[in-house]
Design a protein around this motif. Structure first.
Motif, PDB file in Angstrom:
ATOM      1  N   LEU A 176       0.824  -1.195   0.000  1.00 14.36           N
ATOM      2  CA  LEU A 176       0.000   0.000   0.000  1.00 14.36           C
ATOM      3  C   LEU A 176       0.863   1.251   0.000  1.00 14.36           C
ATOM      4  O   LEU A 176       1.839   1.341   0.744  1.00 14.36           O
ATOM      5  N   PRO A 177       0.515   2.245  -0.803  1.00 15.01           N
ATOM      6  CA  PRO A 177       1.262   3.489  -0.796  1.00 15.01           C
ATOM      7  C   PRO A 177       1.028   4.258   0.495  1.00 15.01           C
ATOM      8  O   PRO A 177       0.121   3.955   1.262  1.00 15.01           O
ATOM      9  N   ALA A 178       1.855   5.299   0.715  1.00 14.17           N
ATOM     10  CA  ALA A 178       1.756   6.051   1.964  1.00 14.17           C
ATOM     11  C   ALA A 178       0.404   6.711   2.137  1.00 14.17           C
ATOM     12  O   ALA A 178      -0.075   6.910   3.250  1.00 14.17           O
ATOM     13  N   ASP A 179      -0.243   7.112   1.004  1.00 14.60           N
ATOM     14  CA  ASP A 179      -1.536   7.771   1.087  1.00 14.60           C
ATOM     15  C   ASP A 179      -2.673   6.781   0.838  1.00 14.60           C
ATOM     16  O   ASP A 179      -3.702   7.122   0.265  1.00 14.60           O
ATOM     17  N   ALA A 180      -2.488   5.527   1.248  1.00 21.00           N
ATOM     18  CA  ALA A 180      -3.487   4.486   1.018  1.00 21.00           C
ATOM     19  C   ALA A 180      -4.791   4.844   1.716  1.00 21.00           C
ATOM     20  O   ALA A 180      -4.802   5.449   2.785  1.00 21.00           O
ATOM     21  N   PRO A 181      -5.929   4.466   1.124  1.00 17.47           N
ATOM     22  CA  PRO A 181      -7.215   4.756   1.753  1.00 17.47           C
ATOM     23  C   PRO A 181      -7.448   3.889   2.979  1.00 17.47           C
ATOM     24  O   PRO A 181      -6.823   2.840   3.143  1.00 17.47           O
ATOM     25  N   GLU A 182      -8.329   4.339   3.837  1.00 17.21           N
ATOM     26  CA  GLU A 182      -8.727   3.517   4.979  1.00 17.21           C
ATOM     27  C   GLU A 182      -9.507   2.314   4.460  1.00 17.21           C
ATOM     28  O   GLU A 182     -10.302   2.430   3.522  1.00 17.21           O
ATOM     29  N   VAL A 183      -9.273   1.139   5.054  1.00 21.11           N
ATOM     30  CA  VAL A 183      -9.880  -0.100   4.568  1.00 21.11           C
ATOM     31  C   VAL A 183     -10.709  -0.738   5.671  1.00 21.11           C
ATOM     32  O   VAL A 183     -10.269  -0.846   6.819  1.00 21.11           O
ATOM     33  N   LEU A 184     -11.922  -1.155   5.307  1.00 16.95           N
ATOM     34  CA  LEU A 184     -12.788  -1.912   6.210  1.00 16.95           C
ATOM     35  C   LEU A 184     -13.070  -3.249   5.541  1.00 16.95           C
ATOM     36  O   LEU A 184     -13.566  -3.283   4.413  1.00 16.95           O
ATOM     37  N   THR A 185     -12.726  -4.361   6.204  1.00 22.58           N
ATOM     38  CA  THR A 185     -12.814  -5.685   5.585  1.00 22.58           C
ATOM     39  C   THR A 185     -13.650  -6.631   6.430  1.00 22.58           C
ATOM     40  O   THR A 185     -13.463  -6.718   7.643  1.00 22.58           O
ATOM     41  N   ALA A 186     -14.570  -7.336   5.778  1.00 22.19           N
ATOM     42  CA  ALA A 186     -15.364  -8.370   6.447  1.00 22.19           C
ATOM     43  C   ALA A 186     -15.110  -9.698   5.748  1.00 22.19           C
ATOM     44  O   ALA A 186     -15.369  -9.834   4.552  1.00 22.19           O
ATOM     45  N   ILE A 187     -14.579 -10.671   6.483  1.00 24.64           N
ATOM     46  CA  ILE A 187     -14.303 -12.002   5.954  1.00 24.64           C
ATOM     47  C   ILE A 187     -15.081 -13.013   6.782  1.00 24.64           C
ATOM     48  O   ILE A 187     -14.848 -13.144   7.992  1.00 24.64           O
ATOM     49  N   LEU A 188     -16.017 -13.700   6.164  1.00 27.05           N
ATOM     50  CA  LEU A 188     -16.801 -14.720   6.863  1.00 27.05           C
ATOM     51  C   LEU A 188     -17.426 -14.157   8.149  1.00 27.05           C
ATOM     52  O   LEU A 188     -17.459 -14.819   9.180  1.00 27.05           O
ATOM     53  N   SER A 212     -15.923  -7.122   1.342  1.00 30.18           N
ATOM     54  CA  SER A 212     -16.506  -8.266   2.037  1.00 30.18           C
ATOM     55  C   SER A 212     -16.310  -9.521   1.195  1.00 30.18           C
ATOM     56  O   SER A 212     -16.497  -9.492  -0.023  1.00 30.18           O
ATOM     57  N   VAL A 213     -15.886 -10.582   1.845  1.00 25.96           N
ATOM     58  CA  VAL A 213     -15.761 -11.897   1.222  1.00 25.96           C
ATOM     59  C   VAL A 213     -16.542 -12.865   2.096  1.00 25.96           C
ATOM     60  O   VAL A 213     -16.168 -13.120   3.246  1.00 25.96           O
ATOM     61  N   LEU A 214     -17.668 -13.330   1.585  1.00 28.46           N
ATOM     62  CA  LEU A 214     -18.553 -14.198   2.373  1.00 28.46           C
ATOM     63  C   LEU A 214     -18.920 -13.526   3.699  1.00 28.46           C
ATOM     64  O   LEU A 214     -18.970 -14.165   4.746  1.00 28.46           O
ATOM     65  N   GLY A 215     -19.152 -12.210   3.646  1.00 26.15           N
ATOM     66  CA  GLY A 215     -19.487 -11.468   4.854  1.00 26.15           C
ATOM     67  C   GLY A 215     -20.317 -10.246   4.536  1.00 26.15           C
ATOM     68  O   GLY A 215     -20.692 -10.006   3.385  1.00 26.15           O
ATOM     69  N   ASP A 216     -20.629  -9.452   5.573  1.00 22.19           N
ATOM     70  CA  ASP A 216     -21.416  -8.226   5.431  1.00 22.19           C
ATOM     71  C   ASP A 216     -20.623  -7.057   5.988  1.00 22.19           C
ATOM     72  O   ASP A 216     -20.175  -7.099   7.140  1.00 22.19           O
ATOM     73  N   CYS A 217     -20.474  -6.021   5.187  1.00 18.95           N
ATOM     74  CA  CYS A 217     -19.737  -4.829   5.583  1.00 18.95           C
ATOM     75  C   CYS A 217     -20.694  -3.635   5.549  1.00 18.95           C
ATOM     76  O   CYS A 217     -21.330  -3.379   4.523  1.00 18.95           O
ATOM     77  N   HIS A 218     -20.815  -2.936   6.687  1.00 17.49           N
ATOM     78  CA  HIS A 218     -21.719  -1.792   6.795  1.00 17.49           C
ATOM     79  C   HIS A 218     -20.927  -0.522   7.096  1.00 17.49           C
ATOM     80  O   HIS A 218     -20.130  -0.487   8.025  1.00 17.49           O
ATOM     81  N   LEU A 219     -21.209   0.534   6.330  1.00 20.07           N
ATOM     82  CA  LEU A 219     -20.670   1.862   6.604  1.00 20.07           C
ATOM     83  C   LEU A 219     -21.844   2.782   6.919  1.00 20.07           C
ATOM     84  O   LEU A 219     -22.734   2.956   6.077  1.00 20.07           O
ATOM     85  N   GLU A 220     -21.864   3.350   8.111  1.00 23.83           N
ATOM     86  CA  GLU A 220     -22.929   4.274   8.492  1.00 23.83           C
ATOM     87  C   GLU A 220     -22.339   5.678   8.565  1.00 23.83           C
ATOM     88  O   GLU A 220     -21.493   5.973   9.405  1.00 23.83           O
TER      89      GLU A 220
END
Length: 206
Positions: free
Chosen positions: A69-81, A100-108
């Motif tokens: 990832l570069p220095a200015d990489a975006p924030e990452v939210l990951t859902a796995i299973l 999300s990989v076989l999961g649910d990712c929510h951003l509020e």
């Protein structure tokens, strides 16, 4: 022991954090198409059972350069299973990735502070879902590609003049990416949370 050949030295044992980091890199590779779901599954099994860092390095060997990832990489939210949620009062960066990989990712975002006039969210899912809740009045721009899945925006009202823009770039493989307004319950929860914080002493605020 002194004099032993380098190959005879014990390998560095892998920690739980090492295994978790490897799983996140594998999920990222599956989310952007560098690994098929079958490849992700077989490599994840190896990563979970890995006893040394060398075993993890072999699983990630052909992904390291692309995954760096570069220095200015975006924030990452990951859902796995499983489920992963970001909510409450938080500062939203100009760029985010929700996977999300076989999961649910929510951003509020209804109680969040947007740090940029245009917020770009890369929403990637494989056999899972990404749901983004947005506040009233913002402009939503949804684009992307779908393979046996769906992406949709349930934001019906017109944005306010000069309103912040939330740009969602979707990629769904046997999954769904959905943008919708925050529910009444979510808005009430945020309002009550603000009221409680105003009445509590500063040392007791959440």
């Amino acid at each position: 022991m002194p004099g032993d050949a380098p190959d005879a030295l014990p390998q560095i044992r892998a920690s739980d954090q090492d295994r978790d980091d490897a799983l996140q890199q594998l999920a990222a590779a599956a989310g952007d198409g560098r690994l098929t779901l079958e490849e992700y599954s077989s490599r994840a099994d190896v990563a979970l059972a890995a006893g040394t860092r060398n075993e993890l390095d072999r699983v990630l060997a052909d992904l390291q350069t692309a995954a760096a990832l570069p220095a200015d990489a975006p924030e990452v939210l990951t859902a796995i299973l499983g489920n992963q949620t970001r909510k409450g009062r938080w500062r939203v960066p100009a760029r985010m990735v929700a996977r999300s990989v076989l999961g649910d990712c929510h951003l509020e975002l209804q109680d969040a502070v947007l740090s940029s006039p245009v917020t770009t969210i890369e929403a990637r899912t494989t056999l899972g879902s990404v749901t983004i809740f947005v506040p009233e009045g913002v402009e939503v721009r949804l684009s992307g590609s779908v393979i046996l899945g769906s992406h949709s925006s349930e934001v019906g009202s017109d944005p306010l003049p000069g309103a912040p823009v939330i740009e969602v770039q979707a990629r769904a493989v046997l999954g769904s990416v959905t943008v919708k307004r925050a529910t009444l319950t979510q808005r009430i929860r945020g309002t009550l949370g603000d009221a409680v914080d105003r009445w509590l002493p500063s040392g007791e605020r959440r």
